[in-house]
Write a protein that holds these residues in place. Structure first.
Motif, PDB file in Angstrom:
ATOM      1  N   PRO A  41       0.821  -1.225   0.000  1.00 17.55           N
ATOM      2  CA  PRO A  41       0.000   0.000   0.000  1.00 17.55           C
ATOM      3  C   PRO A  41       0.850   1.269   0.000  1.00 17.55           C
ATOM      4  CG  PRO A  41      -0.866  -1.588   1.573  1.00 17.55           C
ATOM      5  CD  PRO A  41       0.453  -2.121   1.127  1.00 17.55           C
ATOM      6  N   ALA A  42       1.969   1.247   0.725  1.00 16.95           N
ATOM      7  CA  ALA A  42       2.844   2.418   0.733  1.00 16.95           C
ATOM      8  C   ALA A  42       3.420   2.668  -0.657  1.00 16.95           C
ATOM      9  CB  ALA A  42       3.977   2.232   1.747  1.00 16.95           C
ATOM     10  N   ALA A  43       3.818   1.591  -1.335  1.00 15.67           N
ATOM     11  CA  ALA A  43       4.350   1.743  -2.690  1.00 15.67           C
ATOM     12  C   ALA A  43       3.285   2.315  -3.619  1.00 15.67           C
ATOM     13  CB  ALA A  43       4.859   0.401  -3.213  1.00 15.67           C
ATOM     14  N   LEU A  44       2.054   1.832  -3.495  1.00  7.93           N
ATOM     15  CA  LEU A  44       0.961   2.347  -4.325  1.00  7.93           C
ATOM     16  C   LEU A  44       0.687   3.819  -4.025  1.00  7.93           C
ATOM     17  CD1 LEU A  44      -1.299   1.980  -6.353  1.00  7.93           C
ATOM     18  CD2 LEU A  44      -2.744   1.043  -4.513  1.00  7.93           C
ATOM     19  N   ALA A  45       0.691   4.173  -2.740  1.00 10.63           N
ATOM     20  CA  ALA A  45       0.466   5.574  -2.363  1.00 10.63           C
ATOM     21  C   ALA A  45       1.548   6.478  -2.943  1.00 10.63           C
ATOM     22  CB  ALA A  45       0.428   5.701  -0.842  1.00 10.63           C
ATOM     23  N   LEU A  46       2.789   6.010  -2.928  1.00 15.13           N
ATOM     24  CA  LEU A  46       3.874   6.809  -3.499  1.00 15.13           C
ATOM     25  C   LEU A  46       3.739   6.912  -5.010  1.00 15.13           C
ATOM     26  CD1 LEU A  46       6.784   5.451  -1.290  1.00 15.13           C
ATOM     27  CD2 LEU A  46       5.937   7.797  -1.311  1.00 15.13           C
ATOM     28  N   LEU A  47       3.265   5.860  -5.651  1.00 17.18           N
ATOM     29  CA  LEU A  47       3.041   5.919  -7.098  1.00 17.18           C
ATOM     30  C   LEU A  47       1.919   6.906  -7.435  1.00 17.18           C
ATOM     31  CD1 LEU A  47       3.363   2.150  -8.108  1.00 17.18           C
ATOM     32  CD2 LEU A  47       5.006   3.991  -8.485  1.00 17.18           C
ATOM     33  N   LEU A  48       0.888   6.965  -6.592  1.00 18.03           N
ATOM     34  CA  LEU A  48      -0.174   7.957  -6.798  1.00 18.03           C
ATOM     35  C   LEU A  48       0.367   9.377  -6.664  1.00 18.03           C
ATOM     36  CD1 LEU A  48      -3.149   6.275  -4.875  1.00 18.03           C
ATOM     37  CD2 LEU A  48      -2.931   6.605  -7.356  1.00 18.03           C
ATOM     38  N   LEU A  49       1.257   9.576  -5.688  1.00 17.60           N
ATOM     39  CA  LEU A  49       1.888  10.896  -5.551  1.00 17.60           C
ATOM     40  C   LEU A  49       2.754  11.212  -6.766  1.00 17.60           C
ATOM     41  CD1 LEU A  49       2.885  10.756  -1.771  1.00 17.60           C
ATOM     42  CD2 LEU A  49       1.365  12.442  -2.817  1.00 17.60           C
ATOM     43  N   ALA A  50       3.441  10.194  -7.294  1.00 18.86           N
ATOM     44  CA  ALA A  50       4.240  10.402  -8.501  1.00 18.86           C
ATOM     45  C   ALA A  50       3.337  10.806  -9.670  1.00 18.86           C
ATOM     46  CB  ALA A  50       5.019   9.135  -8.828  1.00 18.86           C
ATOM     47  N   ALA A  51       2.184  10.151  -9.795  1.00 19.71           N
ATOM     48  CA  ALA A  51       1.239  10.497 -10.853  1.00 19.71           C
ATOM     49  C   ALA A  51       0.715  11.922 -10.674  1.00 19.71           C
ATOM     50  CB  ALA A  51       0.085   9.505 -10.869  1.00 19.71           C
ATOM     51  N   HIS A  52       0.521  12.316  -9.420  1.00 17.61           N
ATOM     52  CA  HIS A  52       0.088  13.691  -9.136  1.00 17.61           C
ATOM     53  C   HIS A  52       1.148  14.691  -9.611  1.00 17.61           C
ATOM     54  CE1 HIS A  52      -1.863  16.990  -7.035  1.00 17.61           C
ATOM     55  NE2 HIS A  52      -0.750  17.247  -6.391  1.00 17.61           N
ATOM     56  N   GLY A  53       2.422  14.366  -9.349  1.00 17.86           N
ATOM     57  CA  GLY A  53       3.483  15.232  -9.843  1.00 17.86           C
ATOM     58  C   GLY A  53       3.501  15.302 -11.350  1.00 17.86           C
ATOM     59  N   LEU A  54       3.290  14.180 -12.020  1.00 20.18           N
ATOM     60  CA  LEU A  54       3.252  14.154 -13.484  1.00 20.18           C
ATOM     61  C   LEU A  54       2.080  14.973 -14.011  1.00 20.18           C
ATOM     62  CD1 LEU A  54       4.322  12.973 -16.142  1.00 20.18           C
ATOM     63  CD2 LEU A  54       2.817  11.007 -15.779  1.00 20.18           C
ATOM     64  N   ARG A  55       0.927  14.853 -13.347  1.00 19.72           N
ATOM     65  CA  ARG A  55      -0.282  15.584 -13.784  1.00 19.72           C
ATOM     66  C   ARG A  55      -0.071  17.086 -13.735  1.00 19.72           C
ATOM     67  NH1 ARG A  55      -3.526  18.465 -15.176  1.00 19.72           N
ATOM     68  NH2 ARG A  55      -5.817  18.359 -15.119  1.00 19.72           N
ATOM     69  N   PHE A  56       0.663  17.565 -12.735  1.00 17.73           N
ATOM     70  CA  PHE A  56       0.862  19.005 -12.587  1.00 17.73           C
ATOM     71  C   PHE A  56       2.209  19.469 -13.124  1.00 17.73           C
ATOM     72  CE2 PHE A  56      -2.637  18.320  -9.721  1.00 17.73           C
ATOM     73  CZ  PHE A  56      -3.390  19.477  -9.841  1.00 17.73           C
ATOM     74  N   GLY A  57       2.909  18.602 -13.832  1.00 21.94           N
ATOM     75  CA  GLY A  57       4.163  18.997 -14.485  1.00 21.94           C
ATOM     76  C   GLY A  57       5.342  19.113 -13.554  1.00 21.94           C
ATOM     77  N   ASP A  58       5.222  18.600 -12.322  1.00 20.06           N
ATOM     78  CA  ASP A  58       6.348  18.631 -11.382  1.00 20.06           C
ATOM     79  C   ASP A  58       7.122  17.333 -11.548  1.00 20.06           C
ATOM     80  OD1 ASP A  58       8.129  18.802  -9.264  1.00 20.06           O
ATOM     81  OD2 ASP A  58       6.660  19.656  -7.880  1.00 20.06           O
ATOM     82  N   MET A  59       8.039  17.324 -12.519  1.00 19.05           N
ATOM     83  CA  MET A  59       8.771  16.103 -12.826  1.00 19.05           C
ATOM     84  C   MET A  59       9.719  15.715 -11.691  1.00 19.05           C
ATOM     85  SD  MET A  59       7.274  15.578 -15.557  1.00 19.05           S
ATOM     86  CE  MET A  59       8.121  14.108 -16.095  1.00 19.05           C
ATOM     87  N   GLY A  60      10.187  16.706 -10.955  1.00 19.71           N
ATOM     88  CA  GLY A  60      11.046  16.417  -9.811  1.00 19.71           C
ATOM     89  C   GLY A  60      10.293  15.640  -8.741  1.00 19.71           C
TER      90      GLY A  60
END
Length: 449
Positions: free
Chosen positions: A10-29
């Motif tokens: 679940p932690a890995a999935l939550a971090l992947l969702l945060l990564a997708a959030h960064g991608l959605r808003f253009g925050d590649m870092g």
């Protein structure tokens, strides 16, 4: 797959969702940093679990902030907002819950590698992230190199430097290993610093902090502002470092000091011998150098001496120092430039006493042992027979810790160790390493001409 490993999913999935959030808003870092944290979950490092816990806690707050911001926008526009708020709120709750699963005993058992080093490693990781995020947010220009070339990837550099700091802090906990590692990572910092200078001079101004050149001579930390009548960033940074880790600037963070350390370790035509005692001329010559730098800077300013002349004078001062390294430091096996020539080193030794960190010997060493191993390892001439008899290094001590690593006692950090208030020597050393390694990693990321 074990139950402990399942608790990490679940932690890995939550971090992947945060990564997708960064991608959605253009925050590649943010995307790359979250993927990096997710990758840590596949290791067994004890510090990785705590780092991911912190990331998930911060991520849940990010989801809450995003939910409040977007729902407020939709409400202002008269559009439906409840479903959006519930989805983002549920994501925030899932992120927080995945962190709670990661905090369970079974999950902790899975991340058991280097558990003793984990507190220091986590402290270094979190401190680097906090300081670099603050610098990135407050600076009027991109302070991270990665932000200058592929814009928006700064958090990837922050994550990499924080991970580097955590791994280095863990390795430095072994005193005998630390004595070998310190010259290497100090030399790495100097090499990166001057490589950026060379690239900046070769026609790539993005490698310079402001795009304009400043002479890399430590004496200019004092002389530069006096001549210009302004530009106090470096003096403030230097004094702040002295308050945190005392004179350790001179053994961990100075880009020129690493040269003197390397020169003192070079083979000489003379027979190999341990570092010698502090030269008798050390204090008079270094005091004179400080006075001359101050007087020259003020005189140049009052007389309106052109900047070219001032720069050439500072360059000549620096070249004399390099000559001292290649001759006296190499010949004596000790850092003559830093202990007998550099005026900034003198300021560091004096004002470094404002820091609460100290190196001390216990009574057993000072009165009975006196094997001399620490004195033979000190390249700053801070452990004469008189210093050992008093149970503390001399004023030229820079808290480098090389003496701790060579102490033959079973627990050298108690026989010759760091002191911080009423903390034990081992705890004091851990606190010191967490701070100084964090500063090293931060300087590695932002210290440019």
């Amino acid at each position: 797959m074990t139950m402990a490993a399942l608790l990490s999913l679940p932690a890995a999935l939550a971090l992947l969702l945060l990564a997708a959030h960064g991608l959605r808003f253009g925050d590649m870092g943010l995307l790359c940093a979250c993927l990096g944290c997710a990758a840590l979950l596949f290791t067994r490092w004890a510090f990785a679990r705590t780092v991911c816990l912190v990331a998930l806690a911060a991520g849940s707050l990010l989801w809450v902030d995003t939910a409040l911001t977007l729902t407020a926008v939709r409400r202002a526009m008269g559009e439906p907002w409840l479903r959006l708020g519930l989805i983002l709120g549920g994501t925030a709750a899932f992120t927080l819950a995945s962190g709670l699963l990661l905090a369970t005993r079974r999950a902790r058992e899975r991340f058991s590698r280097n558990a003793d080093a984990a507190p220091v490693q986590v402290a270094a990781f979190v401190t680097v992230v906090a300081l670099l995020e603050l610098a990135r947010a407050m600076a009027p220009l991109p302070v991270l190199l990665v932000d200058r070339f592929p814009p928006g990837y700064g958090r990837l550099e922050i994550f990499a430097l924080a991970l580097y700091a955590a791994l280095l802090a863990g390795a430095m906990l072994d005193p005998t290993r630390a004595a070998r590692l310190r010259p290497r990572y100090w030399g790495l910092f100097s090499a990166v610093f001057f490589l950026q200078l060379i690239l900046g001079l070769s026609g790539l101004p993005d490698f310079l902090m402001t795009g304009s050149l400043h002479l890399p001579v430590p004496a200019l930390i004092v002389g530069g502002p006096l001549y210009r009548g302004g530009g106090y960033f470096m003096p403030v940074l230097y004094l702040s470092t002295l308050l945190l880790v005392g004179p350790a600037w001179c053994s961990h963070l100075c880009y020129i000091g690493a040269w003197d350390d390397a020169a003192s370790r070079l083979p000489s035509r003379l027979p190999s011998r341990p570092p010698g005692p502090l030269p008798r001329y050390a204090w008079p010559t270094r005091s004179l150098a400080l006075v001359l730098v101050v007087l020259a800077a003020l005189t140049f300013r009052l007389l309106g001496v052109p900047g070219t002349v001032a720069v050439l004078s500072a360059a000549a001062f620096g070249l004399i120092g390099v000559g001292i390294m290649l001759t006296l430091s190499r010949r004596r096996g000790m850092m003559v430039h830093c202990t007998a020539y550099c005026p900034i080193g003198l300021v560091g030794n004096l004002l470094g006493k404002l820091s609460p960190f100290r190196l001390r010997m216990d009574a057993g060493c000072a009165r009975f042992s006196r094997c001399g191993a620490c004195a033979r390892a000190c390249r700053y001439g801070a452990l004469s027979e008189r210093d050992v008899a008093r149970g503390r290094p001399g004023l030229t001590c820079t808290l480098c810790g090389d003496c701790v690593g060579v102490c033959p006692m079973k627990n050298p950090s108690t026989h010759m160790g760091y002191r911080l208030f009423a903390l034990s020597p081992e705890t004091s050393r851990r606190v010191f390493l967490a701070i100084v390694i964090s500063l090293h990693a931060v300087f590695l990321g932002v210290a440019r001409i």
